[in-house]
Design an enzyme around this catalytic site. Sequence first.
Site, PDB file in Angstrom:
ATOM      1  N   ASP A   1      -8.377   3.775   0.949  1.00 49.96           N
ATOM      2  CA  ASP A   1      -7.404   4.183   1.968  1.00 49.96           C
ATOM      3  C   ASP A   1      -8.163   4.648   3.214  1.00 49.96           C
ATOM      4  O   ASP A   1      -8.895   5.643   3.158  1.00 49.96           O
ATOM      5  CB  ASP A   1      -6.564   5.324   1.404  1.00 49.96           C
ATOM      6  CG  ASP A   1      -5.447   5.741   2.342  1.00 49.96           C
ATOM      7  OD1 ASP A   1      -5.457   5.317   3.507  1.00 49.96           O
ATOM      8  OD2 ASP A   1      -4.561   6.490   1.897  1.00 49.96           O
TER       9      ASP A   1
ATOM     10  N   CYS B   1       0.875  -1.181   0.000  1.00 49.11           N
ATOM     11  CA  CYS B   1       0.000   0.000   0.000  1.00 49.11           C
ATOM     12  C   CYS B   1       0.906   1.223   0.000  1.00 49.11           C
ATOM     13  O   CYS B   1       2.065   1.147  -0.414  1.00 49.11           O
ATOM     14  CB  CYS B   1      -0.975  -0.029   1.174  1.00 49.11           C
ATOM     15  SG  CYS B   1      -0.211  -0.060   2.808  1.00 49.11           S
TER      16      CYS B   1
ATOM     17  N   ASN C   1       2.239   1.368   4.424  1.00 48.30           N
ATOM     18  CA  ASN C   1       2.514   0.087   5.089  1.00 48.30           C
ATOM     19  C   ASN C   1       2.189   0.117   6.585  1.00 48.30           C
ATOM     20  O   ASN C   1       2.823  -0.555   7.387  1.00 48.30           O
ATOM     21  CB  ASN C   1       3.981  -0.358   4.867  1.00 48.30           C
ATOM     22  CG  ASN C   1       4.276  -1.819   5.239  1.00 48.30           C
ATOM     23  OD1 ASN C   1       5.390  -2.149   5.630  1.00 48.30           O
ATOM     24  ND2 ASN C   1       3.294  -2.684   5.169  1.00 48.30           N
TER      25      ASN C   1
ATOM     26  N   CYS D   1      -1.491   0.622   7.359  1.00 45.63           N
ATOM     27  CA  CYS D   1      -2.945   0.369   7.450  1.00 45.63           C
ATOM     28  C   CYS D   1      -3.351  -0.854   6.631  1.00 45.63           C
ATOM     29  O   CYS D   1      -3.573  -1.932   7.166  1.00 45.63           O
ATOM     30  CB  CYS D   1      -3.745   1.591   7.002  1.00 45.63           C
ATOM     31  SG  CYS D   1      -3.473   3.065   8.019  1.00 45.63           S
ATOM     32  N   ARG D   2      -3.458  -0.686   5.312  1.00 48.70           N
ATOM     33  CA  ARG D   2      -4.044  -1.746   4.487  1.00 48.70           C
ATOM     34  C   ARG D   2      -3.152  -2.967   4.301  1.00 48.70           C
ATOM     35  O   ARG D   2      -3.612  -4.106   4.506  1.00 48.70           O
ATOM     36  CB  ARG D   2      -4.441  -1.183   3.109  1.00 48.70           C
ATOM     37  CG  ARG D   2      -5.585  -0.205   3.190  1.00 48.70           C
ATOM     38  CD  ARG D   2      -5.710   0.579   1.900  1.00 48.70           C
ATOM     39  NE  ARG D   2      -4.572   1.494   1.734  1.00 48.70           N
ATOM     40  CZ  ARG D   2      -4.347   2.247   0.668  1.00 48.70           C
ATOM     41  NH1 ARG D   2      -5.184   2.191  -0.351  1.00 48.70           N
ATOM     42  NH2 ARG D   2      -3.307   3.056   0.617  1.00 48.70           N
ATOM     43  N   SER D   3      -1.884  -2.750   3.895  1.00 51.14           N
ATOM     44  CA  SER D   3      -1.065  -3.931   3.577  1.00 51.14           C
ATOM     45  C   SER D   3      -0.702  -4.762   4.816  1.00 51.14           C
ATOM     46  O   SER D   3      -0.669  -5.995   4.718  1.00 51.14           O
ATOM     47  CB  SER D   3       0.172  -3.576   2.743  1.00 51.14           C
ATOM     48  OG  SER D   3       1.030  -2.687   3.410  1.00 51.14           O
TER      49      SER D   3
HETATM   50  P1  4NP Z   1      -1.828   2.743   4.067  1.00 46.35           P
HETATM   51  O1  4NP Z   1      -2.479   4.085   4.642  1.00 46.35           O
HETATM   52  O2  4NP Z   1      -1.252   3.110   2.704  1.00 46.35           O
HETATM   53  O3  4NP Z   1      -2.978   1.820   3.959  1.00 46.35           O
HETATM   54  O4  4NP Z   1      -0.777   2.310   5.060  1.00 46.35           O
HETATM   55  C1  4NP Z   1      -1.809   5.305   4.716  1.00 46.35           C
HETATM   56  C2  4NP Z   1      -0.891   5.503   5.721  1.00 46.35           C
HETATM   57  C3  4NP Z   1      -0.257   6.726   5.815  1.00 46.35           C
HETATM   58  C4  4NP Z   1      -0.556   7.730   4.913  1.00 46.35           C
HETATM   59  C5  4NP Z   1      -1.480   7.504   3.908  1.00 46.35           C
HETATM   60  C6  4NP Z   1      -2.100   6.294   3.806  1.00 46.35           C
HETATM   61  N1  4NP Z   1       0.064   8.988   5.033  1.00 46.35           N
HETATM   62  O5  4NP Z   1      -0.297   9.902   4.285  1.00 46.35           O
HETATM   63  O6  4NP Z   1       0.970   9.150   5.894  1.00 46.35           O
END
Ligand code: 4NP
Length: 155
Positions: A124, A9, A12, A14-16
Amino acid sequence: MKPSVLFVCLGNICRSPLAEVALRAEVRRLGLDLVVDSAGTGNWHAGEPPDDRAQAVALRHGADASGLRARQVVPADFARFTHIVAMDADNLANLRRLAPETATAELSLLLDHVPGRKGESVADPYFGDDAGFEVTWVDVTAGAKSLVERFRNGD
Ligand code: 4NP
């Protein structure tokens, strides 16, 4: 080559990581031999554990994500893993851009593997609320279940 899956993602956190623990649970349940990891296309959160809300949704569903630590995708991943599975279309586009010429991994979107959801992204949840993380959990669990079926069938 033994199948191995890298979920990707943006951050790294939240989703992955949730996809990673969901697939680990399926692998354990079915007694499969599959390497599972996750990474982000970005490096802002490298070294951090999953977001508190991601850890909480995992725990609510009986999975522990607390030991994971974020890392950024590296060029070697494209040869180390047989399958690199992106959470959304932006991640997939970035992976295609980052892939070295020597890349052997098959790139896909997680929801490509779920019947009827080809081409869809896992939303997201970072800027949302706990309800968003429940949606993420439903999506990554559906993806993990479909992926293990594929590997069980030797595909
Ligand atoms: P992820 O979510 O890609 O599912 O881990 C996010 C985590 C952090 C951010 C964006 C999405 N950020 O903007 O810091």
